[in-house]
Scaffold this motif. Sequence first.
Motif, PDB file in Angstrom:
ATOM      1  N   ARG A  38      -1.945  -1.191 123.157  1.00 22.14           N
ATOM      2  CA  ARG A  38      -2.187  -2.569 123.400  1.00 22.14           C
ATOM      3  C   ARG A  38      -4.028  -2.673 123.823  1.00 22.14           C
ATOM      4  O   ARG A  38      -4.627  -1.775 123.981  1.00 22.14           O
ATOM      5  CB  ARG A  38      -1.561  -2.942 124.557  1.00 22.14           C
ATOM      6  N   LEU A  39      -4.512  -3.842 123.729  1.00 22.67           N
ATOM      7  CA  LEU A  39      -5.751  -4.058 123.726  1.00 22.67           C
ATOM      8  C   LEU A  39      -6.436  -3.494 124.891  1.00 22.67           C
ATOM      9  O   LEU A  39      -7.300  -2.888 124.805  1.00 22.67           O
ATOM     10  CB  LEU A  39      -6.153  -5.704 123.782  1.00 22.67           C
ATOM     11  N   ARG A  40      -5.547  -3.412 126.173  1.00 20.14           N
ATOM     12  CA  ARG A  40      -6.379  -3.183 127.481  1.00 20.14           C
ATOM     13  C   ARG A  40      -5.671  -1.994 127.937  1.00 20.14           C
ATOM     14  O   ARG A  40      -5.876  -1.664 128.906  1.00 20.14           O
ATOM     15  CB  ARG A  40      -5.866  -4.377 128.616  1.00 20.14           C
ATOM     16  N   GLY A  41      -4.849  -1.356 126.879  1.00 22.09           N
ATOM     17  CA  GLY A  41      -4.180  -0.178 127.237  1.00 22.09           C
ATOM     18  C   GLY A  41      -5.100   1.074 127.298  1.00 22.09           C
ATOM     19  O   GLY A  41      -6.016   1.105 126.429  1.00 22.09           O
ATOM     20  N   TRP A  42      -4.588   1.921 127.968  1.00 24.73           N
ATOM     21  CA  TRP A  42      -5.432   3.538 128.134  1.00 24.73           C
ATOM     22  C   TRP A  42      -4.472   4.546 127.870  1.00 24.73           C
ATOM     23  O   TRP A  42      -5.281   5.676 127.477  1.00 24.73           O
ATOM     24  CB  TRP A  42      -6.130   3.559 129.344  1.00 24.73           C
ATOM     25  N   GLY A  43      -3.511   4.480 127.813  1.00 25.99           N
ATOM     26  CA  GLY A  43      -2.532   5.538 127.340  1.00 25.99           C
ATOM     27  C   GLY A  43      -2.027   6.494 128.468  1.00 25.99           C
ATOM     28  O   GLY A  43      -2.781   7.065 129.379  1.00 25.99           O
ATOM     29  N   ALA A  44      -1.009   6.950 128.286  1.00 28.63           N
ATOM     30  CA  ALA A  44      -0.097   7.935 129.060  1.00 28.63           C
ATOM     31  C   ALA A  44      -1.026   9.320 129.231  1.00 28.63           C
ATOM     32  O   ALA A  44      -1.305   9.830 130.431  1.00 28.63           O
ATOM     33  CB  ALA A  44       1.231   8.296 128.926  1.00 28.63           C
ATOM     34  N   ASP A  45      -1.238   9.721 128.061  1.00 29.63           N
ATOM     35  CA  ASP A  45      -2.079  11.256 128.129  1.00 29.63           C
ATOM     36  C   ASP A  45      -3.250  10.881 129.168  1.00 29.63           C
ATOM     37  O   ASP A  45      -3.731  11.994 129.648  1.00 29.63           O
ATOM     38  CB  ASP A  45      -2.625  11.548 126.791  1.00 29.63           C
ATOM     39  N   ASN A  46      -4.119   9.913 128.744  1.00 33.11           N
ATOM     40  CA  ASN A  46      -5.322   9.674 129.896  1.00 33.11           C
ATOM     41  C   ASN A  46      -5.064   9.614 131.217  1.00 33.11           C
ATOM     42  O   ASN A  46      -5.700  10.389 132.066  1.00 33.11           O
ATOM     43  CB  ASN A  46      -6.176   8.391 129.039  1.00 33.11           C
ATOM     44  N   PHE A  47      -3.988   8.598 131.507  1.00 32.70           N
ATOM     45  CA  PHE A  47      -3.529   8.740 132.623  1.00 32.70           C
ATOM     46  C   PHE A  47      -3.364  10.053 133.710  1.00 32.70           C
ATOM     47  O   PHE A  47      -3.566  10.508 134.675  1.00 32.70           O
ATOM     48  CB  PHE A  47      -2.447   7.490 132.966  1.00 32.70           C
ATOM     49  N   ALA A  48      -2.385  10.603 132.707  1.00 29.40           N
ATOM     50  CA  ALA A  48      -1.902  12.029 133.124  1.00 29.40           C
ATOM     51  C   ALA A  48      -3.250  13.196 133.254  1.00 29.40           C
ATOM     52  O   ALA A  48      -3.056  13.601 134.432  1.00 29.40           O
ATOM     53  CB  ALA A  48      -0.811  12.570 132.158  1.00 29.40           C
ATOM     54  N   GLU A  49      -4.195  12.964 132.656  1.00 29.79           N
ATOM     55  CA  GLU A  49      -5.249  13.967 132.551  1.00 29.79           C
ATOM     56  C   GLU A  49      -6.012  13.471 133.888  1.00 29.79           C
ATOM     57  O   GLU A  49      -6.427  14.308 134.471  1.00 29.79           O
ATOM     58  CB  GLU A  49      -6.082  13.885 131.492  1.00 29.79           C
ATOM     59  N   LEU A  50      -6.157  12.140 134.100  1.00 25.49           N
ATOM     60  CA  LEU A  50      -6.693  11.782 135.303  1.00 25.49           C
ATOM     61  C   LEU A  50      -5.962  12.101 136.234  1.00 25.49           C
ATOM     62  O   LEU A  50      -6.523  12.421 137.495  1.00 25.49           O
ATOM     63  CB  LEU A  50      -6.799  10.196 135.165  1.00 25.49           C
TER      64      LEU A  50
END
Length: 198
Positions: free
Chosen positions: A46-58
Amino acid sequence: PLEMELRVSPEDEAAAGQLLGSLAPTLVGLHAGYGPPSGKKNQGQRLRGWGADNFAELGRLLVERGARLVLTGSPQDRPEAEAIAARLPAGTFLQLAGRTTVRQLAALIRRLQLYISVDSGPAHMAAAVGTPLVVIWGPGILEQTRPLSPTTPIQMVRHQVFCAPCYGTPMMKTCRRNICMEAISPQRVFAAAASLLN
């Protein structure tokens, strides 16, 4: 000067305390959602979405630094929060998406040492209750809609691209890839987070 007020009741504070229990002192909230998905069910697309993989790495970077993670969101955000949780080391997080009222969420955010969110309502809540905040920012009009506070430390992490901001323009309807969000790495967000935790 802009002072926002967000009042929560003692009952909401007690509920937040029960949900958090006796976690480590460095509590960092992660918030991946921003409202009900309409067309795209995958938050990361989605437009403002950042993705589960990114959040998990963070999240892994934060855990290595000694943080305990608190995943927040609405009931509609729960699938994304659970996708993030599935990628995190066991015992390093609480998955609370869909388990709070709005006011309980505000009370919970106030107990955190840091809140990291995409452009969302809870990001504004963090600014209002005084919790240091990192916002992963993409297509929104920064000057008009960013979280503001005269006292809360806020870091905006963004990557300028030719088509941003697209909110309120014809480009928004034709966007097929949110390159403004894709270009932001977990390492950049972690650096902003570490600067506030320090």
